[in-house]
Scaffold this motif. Structure first.
Motif, PDB file in Angstrom:
ATOM      1  N   PRO A  21      10.347   5.899   5.656  1.00  0.00           N
ATOM      2  CA  PRO A  21      11.090   6.123   6.907  1.00  0.00           C
ATOM      3  C   PRO A  21      10.129   6.289   8.082  1.00  0.00           C
ATOM      4  O   PRO A  21       9.050   6.883   7.957  1.00  0.00           O
ATOM      5  N   TYR A  22      10.550   5.760   9.242  1.00  0.00           N
ATOM      6  CA  TYR A  22       9.684   5.787  10.434  1.00  0.00           C
ATOM      7  C   TYR A  22      10.580   5.970  11.657  1.00  0.00           C
ATOM      8  O   TYR A  22      11.578   5.263  11.825  1.00  0.00           O
TER       9      TYR A  22
ATOM     10  N   MET B 284       0.814  -1.212   0.000  1.00  0.00           N
ATOM     11  CA  MET B 284       0.000   0.000   0.000  1.00  0.00           C
ATOM     12  C   MET B 284       0.854   1.271   0.000  1.00  0.00           C
ATOM     13  O   MET B 284       0.326   2.376  -0.027  1.00  0.00           O
ATOM     14  N   ILE B 285       2.180   1.089   0.053  1.00  0.00           N
ATOM     15  CA  ILE B 285       3.108   2.216  -0.049  1.00  0.00           C
ATOM     16  C   ILE B 285       3.851   2.083  -1.372  1.00  0.00           C
ATOM     17  O   ILE B 285       4.420   1.030  -1.669  1.00  0.00           O
ATOM     18  N   GLY B 286       3.824   3.134  -2.176  1.00  0.00           N
ATOM     19  CA  GLY B 286       4.412   3.082  -3.506  1.00  0.00           C
ATOM     20  C   GLY B 286       5.899   3.393  -3.495  1.00  0.00           C
ATOM     21  O   GLY B 286       6.500   3.685  -2.455  1.00  0.00           O
ATOM     22  N   PRO B 287       6.519   3.375  -4.668  1.00  0.00           N
ATOM     23  CA  PRO B 287       7.972   3.631  -4.768  1.00  0.00           C
ATOM     24  C   PRO B 287       8.364   5.068  -4.451  1.00  0.00           C
ATOM     25  O   PRO B 287       9.516   5.335  -4.133  1.00  0.00           O
ATOM     26  N   VAL B 288       7.414   5.990  -4.525  1.00  0.00           N
ATOM     27  CA  VAL B 288       7.740   7.414  -4.311  1.00  0.00           C
ATOM     28  C   VAL B 288       6.804   7.973  -3.243  1.00  0.00           C
ATOM     29  O   VAL B 288       5.595   7.705  -3.238  1.00  0.00           O
TER      30      VAL B 288
ATOM     31  N   GLU C 251      10.303  12.130  -2.702  1.00  0.00           N
ATOM     32  CA  GLU C 251      11.496  11.326  -2.547  1.00  0.00           C
ATOM     33  C   GLU C 251      11.173   9.853  -2.703  1.00  0.00           C
ATOM     34  O   GLU C 251      10.049   9.415  -2.459  1.00  0.00           O
ATOM     35  N   ALA C 252      12.184   9.085  -3.117  1.00  0.00           N
ATOM     36  CA  ALA C 252      11.998   7.645  -3.300  1.00  0.00           C
ATOM     37  C   ALA C 252      11.830   6.963  -1.948  1.00  0.00           C
ATOM     38  O   ALA C 252      12.525   7.292  -0.978  1.00  0.00           O
ATOM     39  N   ASN C 253      10.903   6.028  -1.895  1.00  0.00           N
ATOM     40  CA  ASN C 253      10.723   5.227  -0.696  1.00  0.00           C
ATOM     41  C   ASN C 253      11.762   4.113  -0.647  1.00  0.00           C
ATOM     42  O   ASN C 253      12.499   3.874  -1.612  1.00  0.00           O
ATOM     43  N   ILE C 254      11.800   3.394   0.473  1.00  0.00           N
ATOM     44  CA  ILE C 254      12.800   2.353   0.688  1.00  0.00           C
ATOM     45  C   ILE C 254      12.288   1.037   0.116  1.00  0.00           C
ATOM     46  O   ILE C 254      11.186   0.591   0.454  1.00  0.00           O
ATOM     47  N   ALA C 255      13.079   0.417  -0.756  1.00  0.00           N
ATOM     48  CA  ALA C 255      12.664  -0.821  -1.410  1.00  0.00           C
ATOM     49  C   ALA C 255      13.232  -2.026  -0.659  1.00  0.00           C
ATOM     50  O   ALA C 255      14.428  -2.098  -0.388  1.00  0.00           O
TER      51      ALA C 255
END
Length: 866
Positions: A221-222, A195-199, A205-209
């Motif tokens: 990030p959390y 449910m969380i996309g790449p961006v 900003e790019a999310n963490i893969a």
């Protein structure tokens, strides 16, 4: 660690061919293991996801212990090298203690929302180690587990986290954070979706893969601590079923909080945990009201732990043993086995076998043997507790302990509960102390004191004179060891009265001439040799008791001279015999006839006859009860009143006199009425009227009707009885709703104590003349009582019940309203179920035992109705 046998290595012949699952049926197998394997999906969903949450918190705490050097890896893990266990080995790289929370609680929330269908949610959250790295992919598959080498966890099959799909939901959602990365995944029966996309749509900003082969799960990030949250969409109608699932299975868990979030944003906490008041390696006892019979509590790790998962009632039919009652948790680990190279089963840890779905106990020979061993150990525990409580070297303290053990009173509720499974009636405590001969306790005081003449001395009043009553062999409850006197002198009445005035009731004790078989409660058919042995032992015990008993000397009691003279002055001796009338006149007595129940009720159609009573006039003035009187002109009314007072005796022989501390019904000659100025005219028993006044004491018009409390209670019971008769299913309902059952029992006991069918005596003397009209008056007065309670004015009451009578009935007390309020509370509950449950003969008769099947079916019906 492994729930039971995770892997079986079969011994195969050289030409054996491996078997597998057809590729086209993999989806079908996925459906079976995730959705259809559970017989009770709601219970399984709560149990499996909560167990995983508890295991995660435990894993976090174990990791802290190992990483800090406080514990060794081998304390919590076993060694296996097979591929099946590769993901279950200790992996320190998975943990970062900077992200560890110190919160041990697991929160279960039933969240209500507006809408229809599966608009509500079950949310289970823990702050354990979180899901990340390769573990995140593993938990989304089927059959993957990190717990197969752990000694202190409940899972191992890799199926439980998917149990939300078994409830009928199309998906469930996982929200989790691991070492600074937060993920959210929606899991379907055969697929999942991040449910969380790449961006990050807010920052760009790019999310963490998180990558595994071709699979990618994105996280963001959390900054908070690690956590995992499972959310399952549920039907609006299932709230009570999820609550009951928690109560049934999680009673003995720790640090679990259950909430209901309502649509008005209010939060309701539901307390359901049952802290143990006794815990050992074999059993656990608590004050829970959910289980009425022995039940299995599956524990993990340390058997001394008071934490475990309930697995329902023991099935004594499956065990082929006699059913046992009692709310007792039998602690059992889940049996852990594997097979060696020769295919032989190797038991790693004994316990009970369960189904792969973990819904039920499998009553294999190993399971039955283990449970039976737990019962045997529980009996040994009870014996130890008894022995520990009886170690006193003081005879009186030892007797007190013996009475506590043998009576199983609430003061020793551990033994009271264990008595249900252990034959503690055979406990025969022995005191060895400093005496030459051992002393055996008996719950019957006369047997313990065989060979002694034991008398309880107390005050008694006869014909107005004080006397001393001497009762032989009082029960244990009347024996005060601080007030025992050796009867070493002749009886002295003045001395006895002095002791009664100064120390109260007291005991005298002396030897009897002999001890007989009857004194010991021995049956006549016992052989002579055995009887003689028992009697000889009783003589030795008597000597030992006498040696240790703290007794005072009766002979040494000194009565002060002034006290003695004062008593003697009150002694009156008469020389000649006087006539009864002269004696009454001399002694200040009067005479009346006292109503009593007739032993032959059909005699002259009268329910009552009379006893003659000659009380002192002074006693009439001092009488604390209610003395109702009338003359012969009101004799029929007296007999009618008798039916209200005698309702408890049901026509058996009973009487009331001035010796009674409650009530006297007296038929008095006119020339003796002068002695009854302290009494109450009989009419007031039925129709006592009090003129109403305002705060200034001025009459306001009208009167209040206040009959005797016997009438009020009878009239209240008259209204309760026909309503209670419509809900017979409540007679055996205690294990389903203890609060409502107690309310039903209280109301039923009230009816038993206060009601009789006076209408059934309509042909009896007095009833025919008065009953119909009096009941009509009570009904009218109850209307008035209700109107006053609702705030009606005197004018409004007069207009309804006494038109044209300005000084008529304006207030009343003819029913106990709190009892009617309790009836309303009971019926608001019972009316929902009576149409169905009144046809259940087991519920309608308390003589029947509630079987496990009946209990489950009734509880399911109650849940559905709720």
């Amino acid at each position: 660690m492994a729930i039971q046998e995770i892997e079986s290595k079969e011994v195969q012949t050289r030409n054996a061919v491996s078997r597998g699952i057809d590729e086209s049926a993999i989806g079908l197998m996925m459906d079976i293991v995730q959705s259809t394997q559970y017989q009770y999906p709601i219970e399984s969903c709560v149990r499996e996801i909560t167990a995983n949450a508890v295991d995660s918190v435990t894993e976090r705490n174990r990791a802290i212990d190992i990483l800090s050097g406080k514990s060794k890896v081998s304390d919590f893990f076993i060694e296996r090298s097979e591929a099946l266990y590769k993901d279950s080995k200790w992996d320190p790289s998975y943990y970062n203690t900077d992200y560890f929370s110190d919160n041990n609680s697991v929160t279960i929330t039933y969240k209500e929302r507006e809408g229809v269908g599966r608009c509500n949610s079950l949310i289970i959250k823990d702050e354990g180690v979180g899901l990340g790295l390769g573990r995140l992919f593993g938990v989304l598959g089927v059959g993957w587990s990190t717990k197969r080498l752990r000694k202190d966890t409940m899972g191992s099959f890799g199926l439980g986290s998917k149990s939300g799909l078994a409830t009928g939901a199309d998906y469930y959602t996982i929200r989790t954070a691991h070492n600074g990365v937060r993920y959210e995944i929606r899991v379907y029966n055969r697929k999942y979706q991040s449910m969380i996309g790449p961006v990050n749509l807010n920052t760009g900003e790019a999310n963490i893969a998180n990558v595994k082969g071709e699979e990618i799960i994105y996280g963001e990030p959390y900054e908070g601590s690690n956590f995992t949250e499972f959310e399952v969409p549920v039907l609006k109608t299932t709230r009570q079923q999820y609550i009951e699932a928690c109560k049934k299975q999680l009673l003995y868990m720790k640090d679990i909080e259950l909430y209901v979030d309502h649509t008005d944003n209010s939060r309701q906490k539901i307390d359901f945990l049952a802290p143990a008041f006794y815990n050992s390696a074999n059993i656990i006892l608590s004050d829970n009201n959910y289980y009425s019979k022995p039940h299995v509590v599956v524990v993990k790790g340390d058997m001394e732990s008071d934490t475990g998962m309930c697995y329902g009632f023991l099935d004594f039919d499956e065990m082929e043993s006699t059913p046992i009652t009692g709310n007792i948790g039998i602690k059992c680990p889940i049996r852990q086995v594997t097979r060696d190279e020769d295919g032989e089963e190797v038991e790693i840890n004994p316990g009970v076998d369960v189904t792969p779905s973990r819904e039920a106990i499998r009553y294999t020979p190993q399971t039955i043997a283990f449970i039976n061993s737990q019962f045997a150990k529980a009996k040994d525990e009870a014996t130890v507790i008894v022995e520990e409580s009886l170690k006193s070297t003081d005879l009186i303290e030892w007797i007190s302990a013996c009475r506590s053990v043998t009576s199983m009173s609430d003061s020793n509720k551990v033994l009271a509960r264990l008595k249900k499974i252990c034959d503690l009636d055979e406990v025969n405590p022995t005191f060895k102390g400093k005496s030459l001969h051992s002393i055996k306790f008996s719950s019957v005081a006369s047997i313990f004191f065989a060979g002694f003449k034991v008398l309880l001395h107390s005050n008694k009043k006869v014909d107005g004179r004080r006397q001393v009553e001497r009762a032989t062999f009082p029960s244990w409850s009347y024996i005060d060891f601080d007030k025992i006197y050796h009867k070493d002198a002749e009886t002295d009445r003045v001395k006895e009265l002095y002791l009664l005035d100064t120390v109260g009731e007291f005991i005298t004790i002396s030897f009897t001439d002999e001890i007989t078989a009857e004194d010991l409660g021995l049956k006549s058919e016992r052989s002579y040799a055995k009887t003689k042995d028992k009697i000889d032992a009783a003589y030795l015990q008597r000597d030992a008791v006498w040696e240790l008993l703290n007794k005072k000397s009766y002979k040494d009691v000194v009565v002060p001279e002034d006290w003695s003279e004062e008593v003697k002055e009150k002694e009156i001796e008469y020389v000649r015999e006087l006539t009864p009338e002269e004696k009454r006149k001399r002694d200040g007595q009067t005479v009346f006839r006292c109503l009593k129940a007739h032993q032959s009720p059909n005699y002259e159609n009268k329910s009552f006859s009379y006893d003659k009573s000659e009380p002192y006039v002074s006693d009439l003035a001092d009488y604390k009860g209610k003395l109702y009187y009338c003359t012969e002109q009101e004799e029929a009314l007296l007999h009618y009143v008798g039916h209200f007072v005698d309702r408890r005796s049901n026509g058996t022989n009973s009487r009331w006199s001035c010796n009674s501390d409650q009530i006297t019904l007296a038929l008095v000659a006119k020339n003796n009425l002068k002695h009854f100025k302290h009494g109450i005219p009989l009419q007031d028993f039925l129709t006592k009227k009090t003129l109403l006044t305002n705060t200034e004491g001025k009459l306001t018009g009208g009167y209040k009707l206040e009959p005797d409390m016997n009438v009020v209670q009878w009239n209240t019971a008259r209204h309760l009885k026909p309503v209670l008769d419509t809900i017979p299913f409540m007679r055996n309902f205690s294990i389903f709703n203890e609060e409502m059952f107690k309310l039903y029992t209280q109301l039923s006991s009230y009816v038993t104590a206060h009601y009789s069918d006076i209408t059934g005596y309509c042909n009896r003397y007095g009833v025919a003349e008065y009953h119909e009209g009096f009941v009509a008056l009570l009904d009218k007065a109850q209307i008035v009582q209700d109107m006053v309670r609702e705030g009606a004015t005197i004018e409004e009451i007069n207009e309804r019940v006494s038109p044209g009578e300005p000084n008529g009935l304006a207030d009343a007390f003819v029913v106990e309203q709190p009892m009617l309020d309790k009836l309303e509370t009971l019926m608001s509950y019972a009316n929902n179920y009576k149409d169905m449950l009144n046809h259940h003969y087991i519920l309608c008769d308390a003589k029947y035992s509630i079987t496990n099947e009946v209990e489950r079916s009734v509880k399911e019906y109650l849940q559905l109705k709720q």
